[in-house]
Each structure stands twice: as structure tokens, then as C-alpha cells.
Design a protein around this motif. Structure first.
Motif, PDB file in Angstrom:
ATOM      1  N   SER A 235      28.547  44.559  41.862  1.00  0.00           N
ATOM      2  CA  SER A 235      28.853  44.857  40.457  1.00  0.00           C
ATOM      3  C   SER A 235      27.626  45.430  39.753  1.00  0.00           C
ATOM      4  N   PHE A 236      26.453  44.788  39.987  1.00  0.00           N
ATOM      5  CA  PHE A 236      25.214  45.304  39.400  1.00  0.00           C
ATOM      6  C   PHE A 236      24.926  46.726  39.890  1.00  0.00           C
ATOM      7  N   ASP A 245      34.003  50.803  35.808  1.00  0.00           N
ATOM      8  CA  ASP A 245      35.258  50.208  36.281  1.00  0.00           C
ATOM      9  C   ASP A 245      35.037  49.404  37.561  1.00  0.00           C
ATOM     10  N   ALA A 246      34.255  49.958  38.503  1.00  0.00           N
ATOM     11  CA  ALA A 246      33.964  49.245  39.751  1.00  0.00           C
ATOM     12  C   ALA A 246      33.137  47.999  39.470  1.00  0.00           C
ATOM     13  N   ALA A 247      32.190  48.107  38.519  1.00  0.00           N
ATOM     14  CA  ALA A 247      31.364  46.950  38.178  1.00  0.00           C
ATOM     15  C   ALA A 247      32.233  45.807  37.664  1.00  0.00           C
ATOM     16  N   LEU A 248      33.185  46.140  36.793  1.00  0.00           N
ATOM     17  CA  LEU A 248      34.080  45.120  36.245  1.00  0.00           C
ATOM     18  C   LEU A 248      34.995  44.548  37.332  1.00  0.00           C
ATOM     19  N   ALA A 249      35.483  45.411  38.239  1.00  0.00           N
ATOM     20  CA  ALA A 249      36.390  44.945  39.300  1.00  0.00           C
ATOM     21  C   ALA A 249      35.670  43.978  40.239  1.00  0.00           C
ATOM     22  N   HIS A 250      34.435  44.293  40.605  1.00  0.00           N
ATOM     23  CA  HIS A 250      33.681  43.408  41.502  1.00  0.00           C
ATOM     24  C   HIS A 250      33.384  42.070  40.818  1.00  0.00           C
ATOM     25  N   ALA A 265      30.938  34.215  35.979  1.00  0.00           N
ATOM     26  CA  ALA A 265      31.654  34.129  34.705  1.00  0.00           C
ATOM     27  C   ALA A 265      30.877  34.821  33.590  1.00  0.00           C
ATOM     28  N   ALA A 266      29.566  34.570  33.527  1.00  0.00           N
ATOM     29  CA  ALA A 266      28.747  35.195  32.484  1.00  0.00           C
ATOM     30  C   ALA A 266      28.742  36.715  32.641  1.00  0.00           C
ATOM     31  N   ARG A 267      28.637  37.171  33.879  1.00  0.00           N
ATOM     32  CA  ARG A 267      28.635  38.616  34.158  1.00  0.00           C
ATOM     33  C   ARG A 267      29.967  39.241  33.748  1.00  0.00           C
ATOM     34  N   LEU A 268      31.061  38.602  34.138  1.00  0.00           N
ATOM     35  CA  LEU A 268      32.380  39.135  33.807  1.00  0.00           C
ATOM     36  C   LEU A 268      32.586  39.176  32.302  1.00  0.00           C
ATOM     37  N   ALA A 269      32.167  38.122  31.602  1.00  0.00           N
ATOM     38  CA  ALA A 269      32.350  38.085  30.152  1.00  0.00           C
ATOM     39  C   ALA A 269      31.598  39.234  29.480  1.00  0.00           C
TER      40      ALA A 269
END
Length: 452
Positions: A235-236, A245-250, A265-269
Motif C-alpha cells: 500500500s505504501f 486506488d491500489a494503495a487503498l485496496a491493499h 486500521a490507522a493506514r486504511l482510515a
């Protein structure tokens, strides 16, 4: 019983034949060179049988005499091979016992007695390693690459040496060559996965991880966590390449794998906030908070609520408190929001509650901040800071391998390069915090992405 019956049958057959001959007497007459020899048929038969037996014995004796030189050579060779294998066994035992001198001696002896380089080269290489002669060991292992039956052993020896001296680039190349020869070897898959992860080759590491789990090299539950970490790193990487989009999907996949994994969770938020999806971002934090309250989640929640005024943020932070009412992080997060809203009484109340649960440096510093902002009391603030000096250390992202402390979570330790080694805990040794500029390039980028 069967053997006795068989003997009786054979004896009966002999007796029957003898009786048959007795009942049928006759004479045999032989005329040869003017001589006449006459005898009974029974005597002639016995003489014929004796002659046949003598001829057979003579044939076997003559064959033994003719084959004697070859038999002697084979016997001597078997004795030599037996001595060679005995030396090889003693050498292996010496290697297991750590006796380098005996191992080297037996390796030379076995090499002289046996014409089997695959076995003797391996023993010689191990003996050289015991004596600290890495150069000789490498030569033996390299020589083993020329034989198909020993190529894998040679690669394993060179791989072990490369890992020992810290040459991860060479180790990764050797591990991939070894996998081409033995693709389902558990220890090799585990080693290759670790090397690919340390090298930041996240996509390859994810594929190797799946193979390692199937081969039993990595437990399924550990593999689930490792895959979540790899997905976060991907994602990073996708974000750095502008693929939001790929970052969010991963990040979503990592969170789905481990719902209670705070970095995911923190990354996704944060990525959901960047995409303008504030409500799902808030839900991610609130659900994860119930399982694992954490300062990183509180920071992410502040980003989610960034567009609200300070008083509204306090009301919304109360949701986190309801998710984990007896956890120190819930009271600290709500106290922080109350400080921002200048609700001094509510902030003091939650800081006191947190202090009763688990004192820490951070709590005393927040109390000092409260004294300065509410009452402008520098004396009281200094008293709280003095208590902070003797308070238990605050938890931090600490490497389980080298105990170095990082300011932000990352898949790789910026100090020792270990993969998935950062744990949220109070450091047990006095170590320097790793500044964001100190880790290797990959880890630095990851830290910056996390903090962004």
C-alpha cells in the motif's frame, strides 16, 4: 513341521528308488581297448553319479582359481571402502561434536580412501567451517555446484555463509537458485521469504509466503499476520507511485485479514479520509478501538474529525470511550480532545482516571500542559514534569530483534532490517530513537508515508 514332512518325502523317494533298482537287477558290460568290464547296473549308476560329482567339484575349483585375482581385488576394495565410510562417519560425528581438528583429519582420510567427491566435499566444507576457514569452505561448496547431485548442498552452504556475513543480495540470489532445484523445501522457502521481505520485494515475498505456509515452514496464523504486513507495505509502495486506488485496496485487504491490527486500521482510515470517505474511516477506527485502543488510532480519528469544531470532536471522541471504557488510551484520547476544546475540567477528570489506571511520561506531560493552559501555573507544571522523569516509560514501536525504537510503525526495522519485528511496548533497554532520516531508503519512505 513342513520341513519334517519335506524330509520324510525326500527319504521316501530315495528308498523307493533303491527298492526299484533292487527289484530290477541287471548287468553292465563295457568293452574298450581289449578290456571287458562287467558290473551290476546299480554299481554302474553309483559310479556315474560319483564321476559327475567329481567333475562338478573340479569345475568349481578351477573357476575359483581363475577368479581368485579378481576376488582378491574386490575384497581389498571393499575393505578400503569400509575404512573410507568409517572415516566419513567419524568425521560427521566430529562435526556434530564441534571437533574441528578431528573432522578435518577424517575428511582428508575419507577423501583418500573413497572416490566419492559428493560426500567427502561436504565433510571437508563442514570441517573448514568449524575451523573458521571460510575461504576453503566456500571453495568446497562452489566445487559442489558442478555436480547435479551436490549442487543443492553447495548452494545451501554458500547461502548460509552469505547470511552469516550479512550479504543479503548474494543470499537472495543463492536462495532463488536453490528454490529452482528444490522448490518445496520448507526451510528454504522460509529463508527466501525473509530475504525477499528484507529486500523490500513485497510482491515476490507475498508469493513465497503462500508457498511457505503450504509447505508448513510458517504457521498459518503467523502467515496471516505476515501477509497483512506485506499488504501494508504494498500500500505504501503504491501510494509513492501515485496509485491511490491500489494503495487503498491493499490497505483494505490488510485490515480485512487482521481487523485488530492497529497499523492496518490507522493506514486504511487515513486513506479513506484522503478519498473523502469520512464515515467509513470513522467506522474503521471505532471498530478497531474496541479490540486494540492505540495512540495511532486516536491520531487517525483526529484526522477523520478534522473538519468538525473542537466541541463536536469531544462529543465524537466519547464514542471511543464507550468502545473501551476502562482502557487508559480511551481516557487519554478524550482528554486530548477536551484540552483542544479548552474543557479544562473534563480534561483533568479523564487524565486523573488515566493516571489511576497506568501512570506514564505522556500523562504527566499532559497534566503539565493542562496546568499551563488552564491556570498558567508554571510551578505545578514543573512538579508534573518532575514526576514524569521518574514515571514508567511510554510504549513505543520497539524492534523485538534489536530493541531499537521507531517513531512510526514500519514493516522493516530501520536499525537491524528485521521484517515484521516492531511491537508496541515499553523499551526494556536504553536505546536511541531512530530518526526518520536514519533508516534505509525503503524504511524511510515507509515511515514518511505512515506519518503523512
Amino acid at each position: 513341521m513342513i520341513r519334517a514332512l519335506w524330509f520324510i518325502l525326500k527319504l521316501a523317494a530315495v528308498i523307493a528308488a533303491a527298492v526299484w533298482l533292487v527289484e530290477r537287477p541287471g548287468m553292465v558290460s563295457v568293452h574298450w581297448l581289449g578290456y571287458v568290464v562287467e558290473m551290476s547296473f546299480t554299481v554302474a549308476l553309483l559310479l556315474a553319479l560319483a564321476a559327475m560329482g567329481l567333475a562338478a567339484f573340479g569345475y568349481r575349483f578351477l573357476r575359483s582359481v581363475l577368479r581368485a585375482p579378481g576376488s582378491i581385488r574386490r575384497y581389498r576394495r571393499s575393505r578400503v571402502r569400509e575404512a573410507g565410510y568409517r572415516a566419513l562417519t567419524q568425521g560427521m560425528v566430529a562435526v556434530a561434536a564441534g571437533d574441528a581438528v578431528t573432522a578435518r583429519k577424517m575428511a582428508r582420510k575419507a577423501d583418500g580412501l573413497l572416490n566419492e567427491p559428493p560426500l567427502t566435499m561436504l565433510l571437508s566444507a563442514q570441517a573448514a567451517q568449524l575451523q573458521g576457514d571460510d575461504r576453503a569452505a566456500q571453495q568446497y561448496f562452489t566445487a559442489m555446484l558442478d555436480r547435479p547431485e551436490t549442487a543443492f548442498l553447495g548452494l545451501r552452504g554458500l547461502l548460509t555463509h552469505a547470511i552469516k556475513i550479512g550479504d543479503r543480495v548474494e543470499a537472495l540470489e543463492l536462495a532463488r537458485k536453490a528454490r529452482a532445484l528444490q522448490p518445496n523445501t520448507p526451510w528454504l522457502l522460509g529463508t527466501l521469504y525473509d530475504l525477499e521481505a528484507r529486500a523490500g520485494d513485497w510482491a515476490s515475498a507475498e508469493g513465497t509466503l503462500q508457498q511457505a505456509i503450504q509447505a508448513g515452514a510458517i504457521p498459518t496464523e503467523d502467515g496471516r499476520r505476515h501477509r497483512a504486513v506485506l499488504l501494508l507495505e504494498r500500500s505504501f509502495e503504491a501510494e509513492r507511485r501515485g496509485r491511490s486506488d491500489a494503495a487503498l485496496a491493499h490497505a483494505q485487504s490488510a485490515h480485512d485479514l487482521l481487523p485488530g491490527f492497529v497499523p492496518a486500521a490507522a493506514r486504511l482510515a487515513r486513506l479513506l479520509v484522503a478519498a473523502g470517505r469520512l464515515k467509513p474511516a470513522a467506522k474503521v477506527v471505532e471498530r478497531t478501538w474496541k479490540q486494540a485502543p492505540h495512540p495511532d488510532l486516536a491520531e487517525a480519528y483526529r484526522e477523520v474529525l478534522g473538519s468538525y469544531d473542537a466541541l463536536t470532536r469531544v462529543k465524537l471522541f466519547e464514542k471511543l470511550l464507550t468502545q473501551a471504557p476502562n482502557h487508559v488510551e480511551s481516557h487519554i484520547a478524550l482528554a486530548r480532545a477536551a484540552l483542544d476544546a479548552k474543557l479544562w475540567g473534563e480534561a483533568r477528570d479523564h487524565l486523573k482516571r488515566a493516571l489511576g489506571i497506568e501512570p506514564s511520561h505522556r500523562l504527566y506531560r499532559l497534566l503539565a500542559e493542562l496546568e499551563r493552559n488552564e491556570r498558567h501555573d508554571e510551578t505545578a507544571a514543573r512538579d508534573w514534569l518532575a514526576k514524569a522523569a521518574n514515571a514508567p516509560a511510554d510504549p513505543a514501536w520497539t524492534c523485538g530483534s534489536c530493541n531499537a525504537v521507531s517513531h512510526a510503525w514500519g514493516g522493516l526495522c530501520g536499525h537491524c532490517g528485521a521484517f515484521d519485528s516492531l511491537e508496541w511496548k515499553a523499551p526494556t533497554l536504553a536505546v536511541s530513537l531512530m530518526e526518520p532520516g536514519l533508516p534505509p531508503a525503503t524504511a524511510t519512505a515507509l515511515v514518511k508515508s505512515t506519518a503523512a
